[in-house]
Design an enzyme around this catalytic site. Structure first.
Site, PDB file in Angstrom:
ATOM      1  N   THR A  33     -27.166 -12.582  32.981  1.00  0.00           N
ATOM      2  CA  THR A  33     -26.453 -12.340  31.737  1.00  0.00           C
ATOM      3  C   THR A  33     -25.440 -11.226  31.943  1.00  0.00           C
ATOM      4  O   THR A  33     -25.682 -10.280  32.682  1.00  0.00           O
ATOM      5  CB  THR A  33     -27.450 -11.946  30.625  1.00  0.00           C
ATOM      6  N   THR A  36     -20.109 -10.385  34.530  1.00  0.00           N
ATOM      7  CA  THR A  36     -20.003 -10.926  35.887  1.00  0.00           C
ATOM      8  C   THR A  36     -20.734 -12.258  35.993  1.00  0.00           C
ATOM      9  O   THR A  36     -20.258 -13.192  36.649  1.00  0.00           O
ATOM     10  CB  THR A  36     -20.562  -9.929  36.913  1.00  0.00           C
ATOM     11  N   LYS A 102     -30.310  -2.347  35.067  1.00  0.00           N
ATOM     12  CA  LYS A 102     -29.847  -3.526  34.350  1.00  0.00           C
ATOM     13  C   LYS A 102     -30.261  -3.418  32.891  1.00  0.00           C
ATOM     14  O   LYS A 102     -31.136  -2.633  32.550  1.00  0.00           O
ATOM     15  CB  LYS A 102     -30.417  -4.805  34.969  1.00  0.00           C
ATOM     16  N   GLY A 103     -29.638  -4.225  32.064  1.00  0.00           N
ATOM     17  CA  GLY A 103     -30.012  -4.243  30.652  1.00  0.00           C
ATOM     18  C   GLY A 103     -28.915  -3.810  29.710  1.00  0.00           C
ATOM     19  O   GLY A 103     -29.139  -3.728  28.499  1.00  0.00           O
ATOM     20  N   GLY A 104     -27.711  -3.564  30.249  1.00  0.00           N
ATOM     21  CA  GLY A 104     -26.604  -3.204  29.375  1.00  0.00           C
ATOM     22  C   GLY A 104     -26.296  -4.288  28.359  1.00  0.00           C
ATOM     23  O   GLY A 104     -25.818  -4.003  27.256  1.00  0.00           O
ATOM     24  N   GLY A 105     -26.580  -5.538  28.727  1.00  0.00           N
ATOM     25  CA  GLY A 105     -26.364  -6.660  27.819  1.00  0.00           C
ATOM     26  C   GLY A 105     -27.569  -6.980  26.954  1.00  0.00           C
ATOM     27  O   GLY A 105     -27.517  -7.897  26.129  1.00  0.00           O
ATOM     28  N   GLU A 111     -34.402 -11.051  32.358  1.00  0.00           N
ATOM     29  CA  GLU A 111     -33.782 -10.926  33.680  1.00  0.00           C
ATOM     30  C   GLU A 111     -34.806 -10.519  34.727  1.00  0.00           C
ATOM     31  O   GLU A 111     -34.822 -11.046  35.841  1.00  0.00           O
ATOM     32  CB  GLU A 111     -32.641  -9.908  33.621  1.00  0.00           C
TER      33      GLU A 111
END
Length: 262
Positions: A33, A36, A102-105, A111
């Site tokens: 996700t 990119t 990770k996890g900005g989205g 994930e």
């Protein structure tokens, strides 16, 4: 058009396009996700149309699932897939030890589950996401809504003994309300500045009642493909301890990829 894409978008495209070449017929693939990963999904859709590539994919978010359906990519659940050959996903930060944030989205839980259920994980990112030490990007921690403020206080107390530079914890908001993940949870963003011991911090955070998962990905990533604005990509393989470079042709004016660039 490529000249209208930002340098970061060109780098993301290069990394995603190169990673798409690792997907083979019949594979079961986890799709990440983020911005990119969106380039990746488009590249894989184009490979299906041009080459007849066929594979099944497990998306890590509703957003990725919607884009994959638009591209005609066959989707299955992780239960249906059983186990994945490969997961390709982005990262908000990565270091030389292949540790990630990770996890900005907001999709860190799915994930991490998908990546852990894969034979290999490839991370795609623009070279600007590489850091000497993790922590400049706020570390997301997914928590259940019940008692989330008490969970936040427990996290703040835990950080007092952690090897970090900052200790500010903020709830993530969307439209003035708590951001809600696809799993119905909230996210707390930890502004740490520097994380001295990522593995230890990840373990300690997950022991706090109310914490579902955190955005530190340790011992999960097998390869990083870092993209540059000029189309160069660097492939770093953790198992082989080696890297190689390649060059990717950037989209030409009017190319179907140009609509993804922001």
């Amino acid at each position: 058009m490529s000249e209208q894409m930002s340098p970061a978008d060109r780098a993301k495209y290069a990394a995603a396009h190169r990673a798409a070449a690792f997907v083979e017929d019949g594979m079961r693939v986890g799709l990440g996700t983020g911005s990119t990963a969106a380039w990746l999904v488009r590249s894989l859709g184009q490979r299906q149309r041009d080459e007849g590539l066929r594979f099944r994919a497990v998306p890590t978010s509703q957003r990725t699932a919607e884009q994959a359906r638009e591209e005609g990519i066959a989707l299955v659940t992780l239960e249906e897939a059983g186990w994945l050959d490969l997961t390709i996903d982005g990262a908000d930060e990565f270091d030389a030890e292949f540790n990630l944030i990770k996890g900005g989205g907001g999709a860190l839980l799915r994930e991490k589950i998908v990546a852990a259920a894969s034979e290999r994980m490839i991370v795609i990112a623009d070279i600007g996401k590489e850091v000497g030490r993790l922590g400049a990007f706020p570390l997301p921690v997914e928590v259940i809504p019940f008692g989330w403020q008490a969970t936040q206080r427990l996290i703040e107390e835990t950080l007092e003994a952690a090897d970090v530079l900052g200790r500010e914890v903020r709830p993530r908001l969307a439209g003035g309300q708590p951001f809600v993940t696809d799993e119905g949870n909230y996210i707390l963003d930890l502004h740490l500045g520097r994380i001295g011991q990522p593995r230890r911090l990840a373990m300690v955070l997950n022991q706090i009642p109310g914490v579902v998962e955190n955005g530190l990905f340790v011992d999960i990533c097998d390869m990083v493909i870092a993209g540059y604005a000029d189309g160069r990509v660097e492939l770093r393989d953790r198992d082989r301890g080696a890297s190689q470079q390649d060059n990717i042709e950037l989209p030409r004016p009017g190319n179907l990829f140009s609509d993804i660039a922001e």
